[in-house]
Write a protein that holds these residues in place. Structure first.
Motif, PDB file in Angstrom:
ATOM      1  N   UNK A 110       3.353  -9.374  -9.007  1.00 23.57           N
ATOM      2  CA  UNK A 110       3.812  -8.623  -7.850  1.00 23.57           C
ATOM      3  C   UNK A 110       3.755  -9.569  -6.655  1.00 23.57           C
ATOM      4  N   UNK A 111       4.746  -9.503  -5.779  1.00 26.52           N
ATOM      5  CA  UNK A 111       4.777 -10.348  -4.588  1.00 26.52           C
ATOM      6  C   UNK A 111       5.303  -9.541  -3.405  1.00 26.52           C
ATOM      7  N   UNK A 112       5.449 -10.197  -2.269  1.00 22.34           N
ATOM      8  CA  UNK A 112       6.091  -9.593  -1.107  1.00 22.34           C
ATOM      9  C   UNK A 112       5.305  -8.478  -0.447  1.00 22.34           C
ATOM     10  N   UNK A 113       6.048  -7.496   0.056  1.00 21.00           N
ATOM     11  CA  UNK A 113       5.484  -6.404   0.856  1.00 21.00           C
ATOM     12  C   UNK A 113       4.366  -5.652   0.159  1.00 21.00           C
ATOM     13  N   UNK A 114       4.497  -5.447  -1.133  1.00 17.20           N
ATOM     14  CA  UNK A 114       3.489  -4.670  -1.856  1.00 17.20           C
ATOM     15  C   UNK A 114       2.124  -5.356  -1.806  1.00 17.20           C
ATOM     16  N   UNK A 115       2.099  -6.673  -1.879  1.00 16.72           N
ATOM     17  CA  UNK A 115       0.837  -7.408  -1.799  1.00 16.72           C
ATOM     18  C   UNK A 115       0.343  -7.426  -0.352  1.00 16.72           C
ATOM     19  N   UNK A 116       1.243  -7.734   0.571  1.00 22.02           N
ATOM     20  CA  UNK A 116       0.866  -7.814   1.985  1.00 22.02           C
ATOM     21  C   UNK A 116       0.327  -6.478   2.494  1.00 22.02           C
TER      22      UNK A 116
END
Length: 194
Positions: free
Chosen positions: A92-98
């Motif tokens: 998982x990357x991007x907005x979901x992690x941030x």
């Protein structure tokens, strides 16, 4: 995640690349004040924020991946539950992690690296969607990305530097999410650098 001072050979071995290439790259990074080197050429300081900005400019997400858009009809919570039980390589990357670390706004599009987007979509029960998509499946050009992962809430996620680079070249509020995440990283460097 090694800490300075680091030599050319150490960096080349860690990146599994040619020492000559690393030497030329370090020269350019030194000229741009992204790294500071000793008289013997060892890297003693890295401005990781500038490095991530430079990386995202030179290799934006769309140049490192092939993206496809999908719909998780039962929502992102259902997607996360499916991924926790998935027996496929994913990150998982991007907005979901941030959003889990330094939230700016709710996640509307889940970005997930996978080796086989069609196979992953089928296994996760996703439907192809141009409009109304809430999942972006990213097939990386370099599968070595899957060898470096963090674990957050039972999900395999990209490392924070990769997440930042992905967000910096993303659409909409993604760059603002990257800035917020980098602010958190600056305040918690011992946590993410180990």
């Amino acid at each position: 995640r090694a800490k300075p001072p680091l030599g050319v050979r150490e960096l080349a071995a860690a990146a599994d690349t040619d020492p000559g290439y690393v030497s030329r790259l370090l020269g350019m990074l030194d000229r741009e004040a992204i790294v500071d080197r000793t008289a013997r050429g060892r890297v003693e300081r890295i401005d990781w924020r500038k490095l991530l900005l430079r990386w995202s400019e030179e290799a934006p997400l769309e140049s490192r991946t092939t993206a496809s858009t999908w719909l998780a009809a039962r929502g992102l919570k259902s997607l996360w539950d499916s991924l926790r039980g998935a027996d496929i390589p994913y990150l998982v990357t991007g907005s979901a992690v941030a959003a889990g670390i330094a939230p700016v706004a709710p996640t509307r599009l889940a970005s997930v690296y996978v080796e086989d987007p069609e196979g992953a979509a089928k296994m996760l029960g996703l439907r192809a969607a141009d409009a109304g998509a809430n999942v972006g499946l990213l097939q990386p050009e370099d599968d070595s990305l899957f060898g470096r992962a963090d674990d957050r809430d039972g999900l395999r996620t990209a490392t924070l530097p990769v997440v930042v680079a992905d967000l910096l070249s993303g659409p909409g509020r993604s760059p603002a999410e990257a800035e917020s995440l980098m602010d958190w990283m600056a305040a918690h460097e011992e946590v993410w650098r180990g």
